[in-house]
Scaffold this active site. Structure first.
Site, short mmCIF file in Angstrom:
data_model
loop_
_atom_site.label_atom_id
_atom_site.label_comp_id
_atom_site.label_asym_id
_atom_site.label_seq_id
_atom_site.Cartn_x
_atom_site.Cartn_y
_atom_site.Cartn_z
N THR A 1 -5.29 -8.54 2.83
CA THR A 1 -5.60 -7.37 3.65
C THR A 1 -6.91 -7.57 4.37
O THR A 1 -7.76 -8.37 3.96
CB THR A 1 -5.74 -6.10 2.80
N ASP A 2 -7.08 -6.83 5.46
CA ASP A 2 -8.42 -6.65 6.00
C ASP A 2 -9.19 -5.79 4.99
O ASP A 2 -8.60 -5.15 4.12
CB ASP A 2 -8.37 -5.97 7.36
N TRP A 3 -10.52 -5.77 5.11
CA TRP A 3 -11.36 -5.15 4.08
C TRP A 3 -11.09 -3.65 3.98
O TRP A 3 -11.28 -2.91 4.94
CB TRP A 3 -12.82 -5.46 4.37
N PHE A 4 -10.60 -3.23 2.82
CA PHE A 4 -10.24 -1.85 2.51
C PHE A 4 -9.01 -1.39 3.29
O PHE A 4 -8.76 -0.20 3.43
CB PHE A 4 -11.41 -0.89 2.76
N GLY A 5 -8.22 -2.35 3.80
CA GLY A 5 -7.05 -2.01 4.60
C GLY A 5 -5.91 -1.46 3.76
O GLY A 5 -5.75 -1.77 2.59
#
Length: 804
Positions: free
Chosen positions: A303-307
């Protein structure tokens, strides 16, 4: 008796301790070790809790954020209204291998599984340059941004940049770089367009594959991003992109497909946004069916960060690794396996992909990194690449090249405060940046001293008064242009020519604006007019340098000046590279990989970018970081960039593929290998340097396909080739090969890519408008080049633009 009892108890404790130690030793001895046992054995030996930790990162430590006290559970942190979830305590207990890196995975030491490190940096490695109690520095090279690299149209050059980039990743102890990024330039206001290559998926995919091959040749990994349809920063964490399957497959997925098949990046990063109602990281059709099954992707998806929103849905989608990770996600995964909403087979499949990447990592292989990459050598690569990707937009009366030794009056704040690259995670902590005035002086030009001092003092004073940046996403405010009205006539008397730099910067967290950004500010227009009038009155030339990351308006002011050099954001050697081109040490050979429209209103997505905001749920307050619930409909469909301008006969300021040289070229002898298509066909052409200086040319092949059965653009780029450095009079033979897949369009109702029967026109030239020759061939009957499964279905009908 009492002492005897104590002696016996002590002896029993010793015996028990020895027994426990022996059991642990036996466990470790018997536990399969990664790299020695099969992956199946290692995964079988993992507990559910260990698996749940491996698929979830260790957490995120914000710079300057204090560690929790011993025994205290980490707390969430508020950043701009967004609460960062608490990190795993290990994020604080286990020292960072590379300070400033973006994240780490969990180690499982009993099974020989190490933690690996990932770091930001599409244009250079982003790590902390200075460390406590350490006299050494850890600066990285700021390479040219993606828009510039794409403008080179030279995949061999981009691969060389990747090789240098990968060396820094390896030598600083990082395993995977979080880049490159290849989202499409859907709209010129996109805040991160500087990180992305082009409006065209062939260019985007080809450049991505080239730099991935270069980086990964060092034995380190990449993470191509942001998969997919992540084409804006406004409300990026909540935006629902409503788009047809055909548009996704032909425009927004095509570049990823090209890159995956050609270079096999170690990882792919899923994006923040939703596509047709579901977060991309939670879409199984996107992460598993298309990426892994249709395209044959062998790596892991992170994932993208906190996605995303739901850890279990992400696991079920085949989004293998959740970053940066938090303990709540691991707990949810454990609970889901126990209640049957996540199968152990799916979790094991995710774990397997992570372990396969760990096995390839420098950390697992025990590479002894030096912390001493060849920064001087890489600066030379950066300078060379920067000069090769600059685009000469205007050169009236051979204003350029400008002879060395000339005295120049250098205007514009950015001439003295050059922009090497964009902001946010795309920024690089570099040791220096060569300004334009430094570069000009280094090249032997004489810079007007009093003007330079006035600018230097003005900028220093303005910077001293600026407020400190509030956070990672908020760059310092733009310094207004210095008023030079009282100086310009004197400068016109003393200098041989004027150079004006127009600067633009943008980055993560916000999109650009039309006023004072896409369009020049009144002060910038006044600067160009004032300088041009004064210098032209003396018969002297005016040159504008565009130090920008994305497209701006040029049509209203370009006729006021004699030369325009699009320098993009050229990295840490910016000033030297610009001077190389201005002086003629390097003959410009860059071509636009994105269109410059006459007016923002001409942009096909102008009326629906960045979408519309929706009502907030009851009791919810807006978050500056997370944004508001919103949606955007890609009503322009496949008509993005030149596909729109060419099809609907909208004249741009500078078309896709455009770029001038200090010499001239001629394309001739354009031929197809056969009048009929049978499996493949070749197109041949000869390029000759007919001018007086050595230079390079880019030959571009566009294909016009029959469109009786389905709506299609006027033409699409299907091949490109950059020549060698050709001396005056020298020629080069170019060959393109077209396969059936290059002829095909996606039929949504049939879930098939089909090359339609009929006549195909091949347009060969040096831009989408400058076509030297058109030839044709025929396809006797339809060819189904690929069968797919229905995916990404919109929840509502999409009323797309049609060229009929």
């Amino acid at each position: 008796m009492r002492s005897s009892y104590k002696s016996v108890l002590a002896a029993l404790i010793v015996l028990f301790s020895l027994f426990v130690l022996n059991v642990h030793a036996q466990d470790k001895k018997q536990a399969p070790q990664l790299g020695k046992a099969s992956l199946k054995q290692v995964i079988s030996a993992m507990t559910l809790e260990e698996k749940s930790k491996l698929v979830v990162g260790m957490g995120f430590k914000m710079p300057g954020m204090p560690a929790p006290k011993k025994g205290e559970k980490p707390k969430s942190v508020d950043i701009g209204g967004f609460k960062l979830p608490p990190s795993d305590p290990e994020a604080y207990d286990v020292p960072e291998k590379v300070p400033g890196a973006a994240g780490r995975t969990h180690a499982i030491l009993r099974l020989g599984i190490p933690s690996i490190t990932v770091s930001d940096g599409p244009a250079g490695l982003r790590i902390e340059p200075k460390r406590p109690n350490d006299p050494n520095t850890y600066y990285a090279t700021a390479f040219p941004v993606a828009t510039l690299l794409a403008s080179s149209w030279d995949t061999s050059l981009v691969r060389k940049v990747g090789v240098a980039f990968g060396n820094e990743i390896r030598e600083y102890g990082v395993d995977i770089i979080l880049g490159p990024a290849l989202n499409i330039h859907r709209n010129p206001l996109g805040g991160r367009n500087f990180e992305y290559y082009s409006e065209d998926p062939l260019i985007a995919g080809s450049m991505t594959a080239a730099i991935v091959k270069g980086i990964q040749s060092n034995g380190v990994g990449t993470s191509i991003k942001h998969y997919a349809a992540n084409n804006q920063e406004t409300n990026r964490n909540s935006i629902n992109t409503i788009v047809s399957e055909r548009t996704m497959r032909e425009i927004y997925l095509k570049g990823f497909s090209i890159a995956v098949k050609a270079s096999q990046p170690w990882t792919v990063m899923s994006s923040y946004n939703k596509v047709n109602g579901t977060y991309t990281s939670e879409r199984r059709d996107l992460q598993t069916d298309i990426l892994k099954r249709e395209w044959g992707f062998k790596g892991l998806v992170m994932t993208d960060w906190f996605g995303g929103h739901d850890a279990v849905a992400q696991m079920n989608a085949g989004n293998d690794l959740l970053m940066p990770g938090n303990p709540d996600q691991s707990a949810a995964i454990v609970a889901a396996v126990k209640d049957g909403t996540l199968s152990m087979d799916q979790l094991d499949a995710n774990v397997k992909r992570i372990l396969e990447i760990i096995l390839k990592s420098p950390t697992f292989r025990g590479y002894k990194y030096s912390n001493k990459p060849d920064l001087k050598g890489h600066a030379r690569v950066s300078r060379m690449a920067a000069a090769q990707g600059m685009v000469l937009l205007r050169n009236d009366s051979e204003t350029l090249p400008l002879a060395k030794g000339k005295r120049v009056a250098v205007f514009g704040n950015t001439s003295y405060n050059i922009i090497a690259g964009g902001t946010g995670s795309g920024d690089v902590n570099k040791a220096y940046t060569i300004s334009l005035v430094q570069g000009l002086s280094n090249a032997g030009y004489k810079v007007q001293e009093e003007l330079a001092k006035s600018y230097t003092d003005y900028i220093a004073d303005a910077k001293a008064k600026q407020p400190k940046s509030r956070n990672f996403f908020t760059p310092p405010p733009v310094i207004p242009e210095m008023d030079v009205n009282s100086l310009v006539n004197q400068e016109a008397d003393g200098a041989d020519a004027a150079i004006i730099t127009i600067g633009r910067n943008a980055g993560e967290g916000a999109d650009r604006k039309v006023d004072n950004d896409f369009n020049l500010s009144d002060a910038e227009k006044g600067l160009i007019n004032g300088v041009s009038n004064a210098f032209h009155a003396k018969g002297k030339k005016v040159i504008v340098i565009l130090n920008i990351g994305g497209v701006i308006e040029v049509a209203s002011w370009r006729d006021s000046v004699d030369g325009i050099l699009l320098a993009w954001q050229p990295g840490l050697e910016a000033g030297n590279a610009i001077a190389d081109v201005l002086s003629g040490s390097v003959n410009p050979s860059g071509k636009l990989a994105t269109t410059f429209p006459v007016d923002y209103k001409d942009v096909p997505s102008a009326n629906n970018f960045p979408g519309k905001e929706l009502p907030l749920p009851a009791g919810q307050t807006p978050s500056p970081m997370m944004g508001r619930p919103s949606e955007v409909t890609y009503q322009e469909g496949i008509y993005v960039g030149y596909r729109y301008y060419d099809s609907f006969k909208i004249k741009p300021a500078y078309e896709f593929g455009y770029g001038l040289s200090y010499t001239k070229f001629k394309i001739s002898d354009v031929k197809v290998s056969s009048p009929d298509f049978k499996g493949s066909i070749t197109v041949k052409a000869t390029v000759k340097n007919t001018g007086s200086l050595s230079g390079k040319e880019v030959v571009q092949l566009y294909l016009s396909a029959p469109h009786d059965n389905i709506d299609k653009p006027e033409q699409e780029l299907k091949g490109f080739a950059k020549t060698n450095l050709l001396a005056p009079g020298q020629s080069q033979f170019i060959v393109f090969t077209l396969h059936a897949s290059d002829l095909a369009s996606f039929y949504t109702d049939k879930s098939e890519w089909i090359a339609d029967a009929g006549e195909y026109k091949v347009n060969v030239g040096t831009s989408s408008k400058d076509i030297a020759k058109t030839v044709s061939f025929k396809l006797a009957s339809d060819i189904v080049t690929e069968k797919t499964h229905a995916s990404l279905t919109p929840q509502v009908p999409v009323d797309e633009l049609k060229n009929k």
